[in-house]
Design a protein around this motif. Structure first.
Motif, mmCIF file in Angstrom:
data_model
loop_
_atom_site.group_PDB
_atom_site.id
_atom_site.type_symbol
_atom_site.label_atom_id
_atom_site.label_comp_id
_atom_site.label_asym_id
_atom_site.label_seq_id
_atom_site.Cartn_x
_atom_site.Cartn_y
_atom_site.Cartn_z
ATOM 1 N N ASP A 16 0.855 -1.187 0.000
ATOM 2 C CA ASP A 16 0.000 0.000 0.000
ATOM 3 C C ASP A 16 0.899 1.247 0.000
ATOM 4 O O ASP A 16 1.857 1.326 0.784
ATOM 5 N N PRO A 17 0.638 2.228 -0.859
ATOM 6 C CA PRO A 17 1.483 3.438 -0.886
ATOM 7 C C PRO A 17 1.585 4.119 0.474
ATOM 8 O O PRO A 17 2.624 4.724 0.792
ATOM 9 N N ARG A 18 0.560 4.040 1.286
ATOM 10 C CA ARG A 18 0.610 4.655 2.611
ATOM 11 C C ARG A 18 1.586 3.915 3.518
ATOM 12 O O ARG A 18 2.213 4.509 4.403
ATOM 13 N N VAL A 19 1.712 2.611 3.304
ATOM 14 C CA VAL A 19 2.686 1.817 4.062
ATOM 15 C C VAL A 19 4.101 2.214 3.647
ATOM 16 O O VAL A 19 4.987 2.401 4.485
ATOM 17 N N LEU A 20 4.333 2.315 2.344
ATOM 18 C CA LEU A 20 5.648 2.728 1.854
ATOM 19 C C LEU A 20 6.029 4.090 2.415
ATOM 20 O O LEU A 20 7.173 4.311 2.838
ATOM 21 N N GLU A 21 5.078 5.014 2.439
ATOM 22 C CA GLU A 21 5.343 6.354 2.964
ATOM 23 C C GLU A 21 5.786 6.293 4.427
ATOM 24 O O GLU A 21 6.699 7.025 4.842
#
Length: 389
Positions: A16-21
């Motif tokens: 998930d992009p929010r996890v990567l962030e």
């Protein structure tokens, strides 16, 4: 790969992009070892403990009960080998099911070689568990029961609350491999009374290479560690902690806690739409596993007269699987499907579809069309070959 359709979310999920962030700062400026006693270490340690709280909150545990590992396979090995060896003086009988993941079945082979008596129970033809059979299989020397919360191939859910009650009444340690269930359905270690539970980040839109083991503190579950060298994670899992991965795992669990209910409803609707579309194109396709008591995004279908591997070669950029990713290198019928009573032919004819967070209605329509076309083409090819023979 913008046009590719990913329907293999049981094998792994996209990050998930929010996890990567959330992870990125701990891959760059916050690189400290969380065991170090200085500013860099303190920052990393604070992030690890925050993530521990986030994982614990998702499963109704306390942070002290979460042990970080390298993944669910390691968690399963630590739980099963560690508990059985620690409890050997009380008894050497273990009960589980033939449909468990290889990360459970293989440690049981190790324990059998050490003199433990391992009973593997059958399941019903729809993959459900016979509680009466389980109860009759428990003995005075039974010390450990292991049941996966949701099957990785057919998605069928175990009645963990009922099994937990059976084990608690007898003082038996209950372990569950909850890697597939975490973040997709509610997992509550208190309500189910499990003593040990294994989790994986990459099944819940987190990073690969990190997992966790829930270890109940009251009553305390004895475990013998598998890895020695520093006493990290309360002495149960030595080694420098993977701070970025753990931070990502925590973020994935926090997102799941916030969005799981609405996401499950949306994914279930996509799954049902996909099944309907497949049956319109291939009316004799067979659903493997219980039609209702399964994960929201799970479908396992057999296509009579066509091998699943052959269908895969015709799907192009539609990603599905013909077996568990952990055993896909083995050319043999799925042990899970065989346990349901399927013939080798029908087991080889199966495909596993895993619908997830980032799938769309358009994905479903296009994938169903591709599958239908592939089955039709292969059946036509088979008829042509038969007529020319």
């Amino acid at each position: 790969m913008s046009s590719a359709i990913y329907l293999d979310n049981h094998a792994t999920t996209p990050l998930d992009p929010r996890v990567l962030e959330a992870m990125l700062p701990y891959l760059t400026e916050h690189f400290g070892n969380p065991s170090s006693n200085h500013l860099f270490g303190w920052v990393a340690r604070e992030a690890v403990e925050k993530a521990r709280e986030e994982v614990a909150a998702l499963v109704n545990a306390t942070p002290e009960e979460i042990i970080f590992t390298g993944g669910a396979t390691e968690s399963n090995n630590l739980a099963l080998l560690g508990a059985a060896r620690a409890l050997a003086d009380r008894g050497r009988h273990i009960v589980s099911y033939v449909t468990e993941h290889k990360a459970v079945l293989d440690p049981f082979k190790v324990l059998a070689g050490e003199g433990f008596d391992v009973t593997l129970l059958p399941v019903e033809r729809d993959g459900l568990h016979d509680l009466g059979l389980l109860e009759r299989s428990l003995r005075p020397d039974t010390v450990l029961v292991s049941v996966m919360a949701a099957n990785n191939e057919i998605g069928v859910l175990a009645p963990l609350e009922e099994i937990g009650a059976l084990c608690a009444e007898r003082g038996i340690v209950l372990h569950t491999d909850a890697a597939q269930a975490l973040g997709k359905i509610p997992v509550d270690v208190r309500r189910t009374r499990v003593a040990l539970a294994s989790f994986s980040a990459h099944k819940v839109y987190g990073p690969r290479g990190v997992g966790a083991l829930f270890v109940r503190r009251r009553p305390r579950v004895p475990l013998q560690p598998l890895v020695h060298g520093g006493g990290h994670e309360r002495g149960l899992r030595s080694g420098t902690l993977n701070t970025p991965g753990i931070v990502g795992f925590g973020a994935a669990c926090r997102i799941a806690a916030e969005e799981m209910a609405s996401e499950a409803q949306r994914v279930r609707a996509l799954r049902d739409r996909f099944l309907q579309a497949i049956l319109q194109r291939v009316p004799d396709a067979v659903l493997n596993g219980h039609p209702e008591r399964r994960l929201p995004g799970s479908l396992n279908l057999s296509f009579p007269g066509v091998e699943g591997e052959s269908i895969l070669t015709h799907l192009g950029d539609v990603a599905v699987s013909s077996s568990s990713a952990c055993t896909s290198s083995l050319r043999q019928p799925s042990h899970v499907l065989k346990a349901l009573g399927l013939s080798d032919e029908m087991a080889y004819a199966a495909l596993r579809f895993g619908i997830g967070r980032f799938n769309t209605e358009d994905d479903i329509v296009r994938a169903a069309e591709r599958v239908g076309n592939a089955v039709s083409a292969l059946r036509e090819l088979g008829r042509a070959s038969a007529s020319s023979a």
